[in-house]
Design an enzyme around this catalytic site. Structure first.
Site, PDB file in Angstrom:
ATOM      1  N   ASP A  63      -1.740   2.570   7.615  1.00  0.00           N
ATOM      2  CA  ASP A  63      -1.898   1.294   7.111  1.00  0.00           C
ATOM      3  C   ASP A  63      -1.034   0.419   7.348  1.00  0.00           C
ATOM      4  OD1 ASP A  63      -0.655   1.841   3.767  1.00  0.00           O
ATOM      5  OD2 ASP A  63      -0.373   2.640   5.310  1.00  0.00           O
ATOM      6  N   ASP A  95       4.725   2.143   8.998  1.00  0.00           N
ATOM      7  CA  ASP A  95       3.686   2.719   9.793  1.00  0.00           C
ATOM      8  C   ASP A  95       3.656   2.095  11.303  1.00  0.00           C
ATOM      9  OD1 ASP A  95       2.492   1.700   6.906  1.00  0.00           O
ATOM     10  OD2 ASP A  95       1.170   3.527   7.628  1.00  0.00           O
ATOM     11  N   ASN A 148      -1.755  -0.546   2.229  1.00  0.00           N
ATOM     12  CA  ASN A 148      -0.572  -1.816   2.048  1.00  0.00           C
ATOM     13  C   ASN A 148      -1.199  -2.962   2.121  1.00  0.00           C
ATOM     14  OD1 ASN A 148       1.788  -0.321   2.009  1.00  0.00           O
ATOM     15  ND2 ASN A 148       1.740   0.034   4.315  1.00  0.00           N
ATOM     16  N   THR A 193      -0.477   8.362   7.306  1.00  0.00           N
ATOM     17  CA  THR A 193       0.776   7.717   6.709  1.00  0.00           C
ATOM     18  C   THR A 193       0.477   6.583   5.954  1.00  0.00           C
ATOM     19  OG1 THR A 193       0.687   5.934   8.478  1.00  0.00           O
ATOM     20  CG2 THR A 193       2.244   8.225   8.945  1.00  0.00           C
ATOM     21  N   PHE A 243       2.679   5.776  -3.450  1.00  0.00           N
ATOM     22  CA  PHE A 243       1.704   4.506  -3.224  1.00  0.00           C
ATOM     23  C   PHE A 243       0.527   5.388  -2.772  1.00  0.00           C
ATOM     24  CE2 PHE A 243      -0.491   0.924  -2.820  1.00  0.00           C
ATOM     25  CZ  PHE A 243      -1.004   0.993  -1.535  1.00  0.00           C
ATOM     26  N   ASN A 244       0.822   6.253  -1.456  1.00  0.00           N
ATOM     27  CA  ASN A 244      -0.316   6.654  -0.814  1.00  0.00           C
ATOM     28  C   ASN A 244      -1.039   7.639  -1.688  1.00  0.00           C
ATOM     29  OD1 ASN A 244       0.508   5.260   1.701  1.00  0.00           O
ATOM     30  ND2 ASN A 244       1.617   6.867   2.307  1.00  0.00           N
ATOM     31  N   HIS A 277       9.669   5.427   5.619  1.00  0.00           N
ATOM     32  CA  HIS A 277       8.923   6.511   5.041  1.00  0.00           C
ATOM     33  C   HIS A 277       7.998   7.172   6.256  1.00  0.00           C
ATOM     34  CE1 HIS A 277       9.509   4.914   0.853  1.00  0.00           C
ATOM     35  NE2 HIS A 277       8.955   3.869   1.354  1.00  0.00           N
ATOM     36  N   ASP A 278       7.303   6.256   6.804  1.00  0.00           N
ATOM     37  CA  ASP A 278       6.089   6.835   7.702  1.00  0.00           C
ATOM     38  C   ASP A 278       6.520   7.598   8.896  1.00  0.00           C
ATOM     39  OD1 ASP A 278       4.025   4.131   6.796  1.00  0.00           O
ATOM     40  OD2 ASP A 278       4.519   6.016   5.920  1.00  0.00           O
TER      41      ASP A 278
HETATM   42  O1  RIB Z   1       5.128   5.097  -0.574  1.00  0.00           O
HETATM   43  C1  RIB Z   1       5.470   4.488   0.786  1.00  0.00           C
HETATM   44  C2  RIB Z   1       4.045   4.659   1.352  1.00  0.00           C
HETATM   45  O2  RIB Z   1       3.288   3.378   1.056  1.00  0.00           O
HETATM   46  C3  RIB Z   1       4.398   4.298   3.130  1.00  0.00           C
HETATM   47  O3  RIB Z   1       3.658   4.775   3.847  1.00  0.00           O
HETATM   48  C4  RIB Z   1       4.019   2.621   3.029  1.00  0.00           C
HETATM   49  O4  RIB Z   1       3.749   2.269   4.424  1.00  0.00           O
HETATM   50  C5  RIB Z   1       3.137   2.540   2.268  1.00  0.00           C
HETATM   51  O5  RIB Z   1       1.953   2.971   2.877  1.00  0.00           O
HETATM   52 CA    CA Z   2       2.038   3.700   5.316  1.00  0.00          CA
END
Ligand code: RIB
Ligand code: CA
Length: 315
Positions: A17, A22, A44, A127, A167-168, A242-243
Site C-alpha cells: 500500500d 512500501d 496508507n 506490507t 496499522f496493517n 518497516h516494509d
Molecule cells: O505500521 C507500519 C505499516 O503501516 C507499514 O506497512 C506502513 O507502510 C503502513 O502501511
Molecule cells: Ca505498507
C-alpha cells in the site's frame, strides 16, 4: 557484499500500500527477489492512490513487472487510512513523475491465486493490510499447501495506530486473523523490530549522495517520512523503515534474529482490536508456534543492502 546471493532468489508477488516504506520494499524486492508482480491494497491511502504510487515506483526502477489492483476496503472494518503519516497522496514529499499507464488488471486476488498455482514454492510478501491475502486464501484454500510461506510486515509487541495495534493489522483485523490462522509458514516483522531500523539523517544523506534521479526521489521521500515520525515521537531519529524488513527477512536472513511463538490476532477487544497477541511465556508445554517472530536486525548492514539496491537502479 550486499549484491544478490548466488542461491536462487525467492519468487514472490509483493502486496503493498505505497506508502513511503512500501516503495523501499519494492526497490529491495526488485533487486534481490524474482519479483513476479506487485499487487496493491487500500491502506496508507485509498486504493487508487496506492496503485498510482506503485506504478510510479515500478516505472522509476525501469522494471517490467505488472501491477494489479486489489481490495479497496477491508473485509469487515470501515476503510481507514494513514494520511497523517504518508500525506494525502500516500507518498508525499517528492517530485514524482506521472504513472506510465493503468494497472495490468483490477484482479490482484486472481493474480495471486494464479501465480501460486502456476508453481509451488512462491512466497507471499504483504506490507500493507492483509485483505488481498485473506481473500486469496479464502478463494483458494489449496494455496496454503502450495506456497513457501508468508513474510509480512505487521503487528508486534506494541502498537502504533493504537497502544496495542499496528496499522496493517488494525486496518483489517479479520483479514489478519485469517492469515495468522492459515497454517503454513509465517514470518512476522513487527514494530519492535522495525523501530530499530530508522532512516536517520546520516542514512538519508547516504541515499542522497547516490547519483541519479531515483536516489534523489527516495531521499526526498525518506525526509518527508522521517519528518512525520520524528515530529510525533520523543524516541526516534528517523522513520522506522518497516516494509523492506519483510523482504530482507527472506533475502538476507543472516541480518536478523528470530524466535518461534504462537501469535493470535485480537478482533474483538475494545482496547485491543488489531493487536497481535504473541505468546512469550517460557512454558515447557507451550502452545504450538504458528509464527517466526523477527526480533532484531543488523540495521547498518540492512541499510547497506538498501543503498546498494537504490544505486543499482538509480541513473
Ligand atoms: O505500521 C507500519 C505499516 O503501516 C507499514 O506497512 C506502513 O507502510 C503502513 O502501511
Ligand atoms: Ca505498507
Amino acid at each position: 557484499m550486499s549484491t544478490p546471493s548466488p542461491t536462487p532468489p525467492p519468487r514472490l508477488p509483493l502486496d503493498c500500500d505505497p506508502g513511503h516504506d512500501d516503495a523501499i520494499a519494492i526497490v529491495v524486492a526488485a533487486r534481490h527477489t524474482d519479483l513476479l508482480g506487485i499487487t496493491t491494497v487500500a491502506g496508507n491511502a485509498p486504493l487508487e492512490r496506492t496503485t498510482r504510487n506503485a506504478i510510479i515506483i515500478r516505472d522509476l526502477l525501469g522494471i517490467d513487472v505488472p501491477v494489479h489492483t486489489g481490495a479497496a476496503r477491508p473485509l469487515v472494518a470501515e476503510p481507514k487510512h494513514a494520511d497523517y503519516v504518508h500525506g494525502e497522496s500516500g507518498m508525499d514529499g517528492a517530485d514524482l513523475p506521472e504513472p506510465s499507464g493503468p494497472p495490468a488488471s483490477t484482479d490482484a486476488v486472481g493474480f495471486i491465486i494464479d501465480t501460486c498455482r502456476a508453481e509451488e514454492g512462491v512466497w507471499l510478501v504483504p506490507t500493507g493490510p492483509l485483505t488481498n491475502i485473506a481473500l486469496a486464501l479464502r478463494a483458494a484454500p489449496d494455496l496454503a499447501d502450495r506456497i513457501a510461506g508468508i513474510s509480512l510486515m505487521g503487528g508486534g509487541t506494541f502498537g502504533n495506530r493504537t497502544a496495542t495495534a499496528e496499522f496493517n493489522i488494525w486496518a483489517d483485523p479479520e483479514a489478519a486473523a485469517a492469515v495468522f490462522e492459515y497454517g503454513g509458514p509465517l514470518v512476522m516483522c513487527g514494530l519492535q523490530l522495525t523501530h530499530t531500523f530508522q532512516a536517520t539523517p546520516e542514512r538519508i544523506q547516504r541515499v542522497r549522495d547516490i547519483p541519479g534521479r531515483l536516489a534523489g526521489v527516495l531521499a526526498d521521500l525518506f525526509e518527508f517520512f522521517s519528518g512525520t515520525y520524528v515530529s510525533r515521537h520523543d524516541n526516534l531519529r528517523g522513520a522506522p523503515v518497516h516494509d523492506p524488513c519483510a523482504v530482507l527477512a527472506l533475502t538476507h536472513p543472516q541480518l536478523f534474529e528470530t524466535y518461534e511463538a504462537h501469535v493470535a490476532v485480537e478482533t474483538r477487544g475494545r482496547h485491543t482490536r488489531g493487536m497481535t497477541v504473541i505468546d512469550q511465556r517460557r512454558l515447557l508445554e507451550r502452545p504450538t508456534s504458528n509464527c517466526t517472530v523477527v526480533d532484531r536486525i543488523d540495521a547498518d548492514a540492512g541499510f547497506a543492502v538498501i543503498d546498494e539496491a537504490i544505486a543499482h537502479f538509480s541513473r
